[in-house]
Design an enzyme around this catalytic site. Structure first.
Site, mmCIF file in Angstrom:
data_model
loop_
_atom_site.group_PDB
_atom_site.id
_atom_site.type_symbol
_atom_site.label_atom_id
_atom_site.label_comp_id
_atom_site.label_asym_id
_atom_site.label_seq_id
_atom_site.Cartn_x
_atom_site.Cartn_y
_atom_site.Cartn_z
ATOM 1 N N GLU A 119 0.869 -1.174 0.000
ATOM 2 C CA GLU A 119 0.000 0.000 0.000
ATOM 3 C C GLU A 119 0.907 1.226 0.000
ATOM 4 O OE1 GLU A 119 -3.146 -0.040 -0.409
ATOM 5 O OE2 GLU A 119 -3.469 -2.194 -0.212
ATOM 6 N N CYS A 130 -1.358 9.367 2.085
ATOM 7 C CA CYS A 130 -1.095 8.814 0.756
ATOM 8 C C CYS A 130 -2.244 9.068 -0.214
ATOM 9 C CB CYS A 130 -0.809 7.314 0.857
ATOM 10 S SG CYS A 130 -2.156 6.347 1.575
#
Length: 491
Positions: A217, A255
């Site tokens: 991720e 993110c």
């Protein structure tokens, strides 16, 4: 002997114990899995005030932000998992060709074994515990490695998890880069990593030595496309959501946060004025003193962000903000208009409170602009133009696409969350977390049905044509069975 060398026996002993726990079947029952997930819920409930404290200590997060992005996320995931776990664990029947009747097929999810989870520092509670919930619900044993860059949160997890969860199945190992390297040298059944692409490459390289499956991720530069709106109120709503999505989650250190905005030239001045007003409304005239916006995690990242602004052409593009407080590691919300596209601020993930605006002649050009860069984790697009939406969906590639909002995809347990290309691979959230930490085993249950002994030769053309039809037209399989001519047993 250094700290890493001293940790080798402890790490190996921990891994051996977890592997023995898994082999004995301790984690297999649904009851055990539910108990562990419930224990985690109890931990969150009992330690809420302490979680607020450590998140403020590491990142300066306000309790409202901490609950929204950390505690609330974990509670939501736990409740969703507990409501659906028995259904996820159950074998799923599969439809087999009638040619194989009465054979039955099913898909049985089974745990992978001992898994390693690397958490990130920007959301150290939720991004640490969310994948742990998936791993435990799937029946694995787990090692959680919190980020050393959020030391208070790391210490909190290491001290409290053993008080609530089964220490023979769930362990927390703290440490810096040396400990991470040591962990990667071990053999795991799955590695789950949340962090930067640079470290992700190291994780993937280490995992390849043991053919260990990985979920990465990562991040990337998530663009926001802002189309024109005939209704001024629609534009104001879009700006509010962009401001909340850029500076609300950890002051841009996310993110999936907004990295830059793409807009037509003629709308840029209106956008800038609305951004300024909304920032003032959300975070006051002095965001640093408002205590409602997080600070930069540490001096290293503070210097990294400061260096992004050192380029004279980048500094000249600042139209709002730009002040930095080295003592408190605070950078105020900063807006830049058309910084150089080859500058670091436009080639690297910003991961901070700096927001570039890139102007275009026509908003349709945003598709080409996005496609000229690595695939992002998310694309945010504010538009009412259905044709433009379809172009974005069909002509771009990203982990997710969100129309007329930001960040909400992370809250949706029914949707997969993950990247593509440089923004990562693999997915989790809800059942997707369960699937990520499971192996879907195909199970076929044959039957001792009446068989006719095959005779060879001859295999004439007629029989070959009949077999071709049986495989290509499924209902002929039933006819074959009634004729007693099953599989290769034509004679």
């Amino acid at each position: 002997m250094n700290t890493t060398m001293e940790a080798i026996p402890e790490v190996e002993e921990t891994l051996s114990e977890l592997r023995q726990t898994f082999k004995r079947g301790r984690t297999r029952s649904v009851a055990w899995r539910k108990n562990q997930v419930c224990a985690l819920l109890q931990l969150i409930h009992d330690q809420e005030d302490e979680i607020f404290k450590v998140l403020y200590e590491d990142l300066g997060k306000h309790p409202v932000e901490a609950y929204r992005d950390e505690i609330g996320i974990v509670k939501k995931t736990i409740n969703y998992t507990l409501s659906n776990l028995e259904k996820w664990v159950a074998p799923q029947k599969s439809r087999l060709p009638l040619l194989l009747f009465p054979t039955r097929g099913e898909v049985l999810p089974e745990p992978l074994g001992v898994v390693l989870i690397f958490a990130s520092w920007n959301f150290p509670i939720s991004l640490g515990l969310d994948p742990v919930i998936g791993a435990i619900s799937a029946g694995n044993t787990v090692v959680l490695k919190p980020s050393e860059q959020a030391p208070a949160c790391s210490s909190f997890l290491a001290n409290t998890i053993p008080q609530y969860m089964d220490s023979k199945a769930v362990r927390v190992i703290e440490g810096g880069a040396g400990i991470s390297e040591l962990l990667l040298q071990q053999k795991w059944d799955k590695i789950f990593f949340t962090g930067s692409p640079q470290v992700g490459r190291i994780v993937m390289s280490a995992a390849a030595k043991n053919l260990t499956p990985v979920t990465l991720e990562l991040g990337g530069k998530c663009p926001t496309i802002l189309d024109s709106f005939s209704n001024p109120s629609d534009l104001k709503v879009a700006i509010k959501r962009i401001v909340g999505g850029k500076w609300g989650p950890c002051n841009g250190q996310a993110c999936i946060g907004v990295d830059y905005i793409l807009i037509e030239e003629k709308l840029a001045s209106t956008l800038i004025e609305l951004l300024k007003k909304t920032i003032k409304r959300f975070y006051s005239d002095s965001p640093k003193d408002s205590k409602c916006i997080a600070r930069v995690i540490n001096r290293h990242h503070f210097e990294r962000l400061r260096n992004l602004l050192k380029d004279p052409l980048v500094a000249a593009s600042i139209v709002h903000g730009g002040s930095l407080d080295e003592e408190t590691l605070f950078i105020e919300p900063t807006i830049l208009l058309d910084p150089p596209l080859d500058a670091a601020i436009m080639t690297e993930e910003i991961f901070g409170p700096l927001l570039p605006i890139i102007t275009l002649k026509n908003i349709q050009e945003s598709i080409e602009f996005i496609n000229s860069r690595p695939k992002p984790l998310a694309i945010y697009a504010f538009t009412k133009d259905e044709e433009f939406r379809q172009r974005i969906l069909s002509e771009t590639s990203s982990g997710s696409v969100i129309f007329n909002d930001v960040l909400i995809q992370f809250l949706c347990d029914a949707l997969p969350f993950g990247g593509v290309g440089q923004s990562g691979f693999g997915r989790y959230h809800g059942k997707y977390s369960f699937d990520t930490f499971s192996h879907e085993k195909a199970v076929v249950r044959g039957n001792f049905f009446v068989e006719l002994e095959p005779r060879y030769p001859p295999w004439n053309d007629f029989k070959m044509k009949f077999i071709r039809l049986a495989y290509n037209v499924d209902y002929l399989g039933l006819l074959l069975l009634f004729l007693g001519l099953k599989r290769q047993n034509l004679h």
